[in-house]
Design an enzyme around this catalytic site. Sequence first.
Site, short mmCIF file in Angstrom:
data_model
loop_
_atom_site.label_atom_id
_atom_site.label_comp_id
_atom_site.label_asym_id
_atom_site.label_seq_id
_atom_site.Cartn_x
_atom_site.Cartn_y
_atom_site.Cartn_z
N LYS A 95 0.85 -1.19 0.00
CA LYS A 95 0.00 0.00 0.00
C LYS A 95 0.88 1.23 0.00
O LYS A 95 1.75 1.40 0.86
CB LYS A 95 -0.91 0.01 1.22
CG LYS A 95 -1.90 1.18 1.20
CD LYS A 95 -2.91 1.07 2.33
CE LYS A 95 -3.92 2.21 2.23
NZ LYS A 95 -4.94 2.13 3.30
N ASP B 85 -12.28 2.52 10.92
CA ASP B 85 -12.79 2.38 9.55
C ASP B 85 -13.13 0.93 9.27
O ASP B 85 -12.69 0.35 8.28
CB ASP B 85 -11.77 2.90 8.54
CG ASP B 85 -12.38 3.13 7.16
OD1 ASP B 85 -13.62 3.12 7.07
OD2 ASP B 85 -11.63 3.30 6.19
#
Length: 1002
Positions: A716, A824
Amino acid sequence: MSTILLLPPLSLLLLFLLLPSILSLNQEGLYLYQFKLSLDDPDGSLSSWNPRDVTPCAWSGVTCGGAYNSSVTGLDLSNTNIAGPLSASTLCHLPNLSFVSFFNNSVNQTLPSEISSCRSLVHLDLSQNLLTGELPHNLSLLPNLRYLDLTGNNFSGPIPDSFGRFRKLEVISLVSNLLEGTIPASLGNISTLKMLNLSYNPFYPGRIPPEIGNLTNLEVLWLTQCNLVGTIPNELGKLKKLKDLDLAFNNLYGSIPSSLMEMTSLNQVELYNNSLSGELPRGWSKLTALRLLDASMNHLTGTIPDDLCRLPLESLNLYENRLEGELPESIADSPNLYELRLFGNRLTGKLPASLGKNSPLRWIDLSTNQFWGEIPASLCDQGQLEELLMIYNLFSGEIPASLGMCQSLTRVRLGYNRFSGEVPAGIWGLPHVYLLELVDNSFSGPISSTIAGAGNLSLLVLSNNNFSGAIPDEIGWLENLEQFSGSDNNFTGSLPDSIVNLGQLGTLDLHNNKLSGQLPKGVRSLKKLNELNLANNEINGKIPDEVGSLSVLNFLDLSHNQLSGKVPHGLQNLKLNQLNLSYNRLSGELPTQLAKDMYRTSFLGNPGLCGDLKGLCDRRYDAKNAGYIWLLRAMFIIATLVLLIGVVWFYFKYRNFKNAKRAIDKSKWTLMSFHKLGFGEDEILNCLDDDNVIGSGSSGKVYKVVLSNGEAVAVKKLWGGITKDIESGDFEKGQVQDNSFDAEVETLGKIRHKNIVKLWCCCTTRDCKLLVYEYMPNGSLGDLLHSSKGGLLDWLTRYKIAIDAAEGLSYLHHDCVPPIVHRDVKSNNILLDGDFGARVADFGVAKVVETTAKGVKSMSTIAGSCGYIAPEYAYTLRVNEKSDIYSFGVVILELVTRRRPVDPEFGEKDLVKWVCTTMDQKGVDHVLDSSLDSCFKEEICKVLNIGLMCTSPLPINRPAMRRVVKMLQEVGTDSNQIKASKKDGKLSPYYYDEGSDHGSVA
């Protein structure tokens, strides 16, 4: 026609002209029918409102009374899924209307000021709707109003000062709105008030008005999370009738005033998560009705008062303070005490010898103190004890045999103390215990064969003790066992053959013992084994070839044993993060794929082992050398040709590569690894091409990188700056200070859990950060569930995914120090491995959560995704574990319904509200995914209920993640144990929350 009807009184004339068939309906019926035409009624809840009737008294939701029982006195349209504006001007034409309830609908727009003309109104409930705008200033003109509930709307602006002029108001609830300003002092003028509920509003920082002390009839004062500052005013002591005082989750400081001891009717006091200091006041003996005191997560000092412990308490929570001294003996005499949480203090001394003898104790958490002495034998005398947490103390002596008969126990943590002696046989076989932790003590003796009865045991942690004897064959009967850690003991004999029956086993760590014999056959059945550590024992024989078939094995350490034979070729097919076979008696040729630099110290001390690694024998046979010469020549010729072709190819490729990598200065990269790596940063950087992108989000792109060893990792790439991904609905702050990022990554790097995606390493420069994770071949739950392949996810797979994800979040909330809040949680952040095992991913790295002594600070911006954000988080920016639990509840609803959290089909609703209204109006069958096998309907409905509990609009009603895991597990074991119910919150003065699972500090 409905447009004309909205224009009274002209509309009444048009009704007579255009609808002669309704001439028989009386005047009040005409008003109600006009009101119906102004609403949207998608479910036909008002279908019984027939204009051909003479009166509306038989209509659904309508109540009549009066002299001839024909005048409309009540209108209750709760849970009918109606929508539209509130036409108060029409309703207020009903002269005797005293009761109005539109609870849990989609009534929108504003609350019109015309409502003040309903002069007979006594009860007004508009809670859980979509009303916006400011509260009408003239609402206080209602002369008979006694009950006002506007909970769960979107009202904004301040509470009007005029509210202090209500004449008869007894209940006012404005919970969970968007109210601003400060709490007005004028509320202290409502002398009739019995209940004041203003919690979960983003008020400006302000003090508790001392004038509240004038409300001498007040029974409930609920000001949780109201941004209160300053001290608790002494004037509150004048509230002699107050039963429930809740000031939790604020910024109150100073000491708890002694005047509170004058509130003699109190039965519940909640002051947790503030900055209160000083000693607990004296005089608790006056509060003879007190049953709950929660002043945890403050800065309280001093001792626990003896007179407090003499009260008929049911729950005492004083954890995470700075209390000292001994626990008063009088606590043992409390006849109703079922919850005692004092962890995270500086308490000392012995526990009262009769603790639990007279109390129905269920949860005890005394962790991280300085208690010493023995465990009282009477703790479970009432037979209800479920959790016994005493880690990080100075307890000594033996475990009482009486605890071995405590069948109700589910969680036992006695680690990091000074216990000794043998563990009673009954402890090993407790049928409901899923965690037994005895680490870092001086226990001795064997593991009893009675462990066969521990059918629910998942985690068995015995490391660093003096346990001895053979590991019993009955250990293989524990089909739920996921971790067996018994390192640094004196276990002898061979591993039992039955251990290969542990299909759920993920960790087997028995290093530093005296085990002998050979490794058992059939290890291929340990398909979930992730860590195998048998180092420093006396194990002999060969390494079974079957070890190479353990596809998820990540850590293998068999060093310092007496193993012989060859290194199995199957090991080179594994994605081992750490491999250590050194100091054995291995021989033969090392498999080619294992002769890598990352394994350079993995095979030392094996004199007969040969291979292309430094430290292994350099002996070569001449016959082989002769055969290699021609092969080397051929390889040289081929390599030359490849080099020439490669130079041409590289010239063109390098030009594109240089442009794509211009922003990355490789010389400035810093690599931080959290596991033993077989690759460097260059190998990662060289593969960050657009062709390798497998996903993107608000904080960057995700690449699939196949390393030279054949292993795949996910990378990422995070960039600085504030980003917003409109399509995905993600909002987060991506610009993170370097020191905060390093601290957060260091925390993530220490996480070791089977249901949390593994972070291999991170690479950083000033402007860019790379996070290297394990690669998950089945992608994210969200992508799979909502794609054309979603129907292939049967119920058992979805149920397994729910439990896996819940256990990962439970680990973050309850077993990490400090706790980690994901912020999240969503289906796209739950990744699936090759066997559809779930791992929680993408937490806390790009959005650092700063913590304080009180918990998690308010965020400077919203982080999360549309449809998953908890209601209170969206406007207060205060985040805690309850926010994650709401988001996880939405994920459960996704799994059950296979619908996205937001969908155009829902209109203004989200998935949570759609599920609630659809169930109420059409039944549960219209909610469940039709592709699921109907034979699982009962279990599916129970999981659905758990999801609804998690998405309760009031955080206090959401179960802790540890409880969520337990409830999900119970669905698969004993479905009759789950009886989910929906509480209304604290709108009743007699409401009592039966305890939240705050968890242990370790």
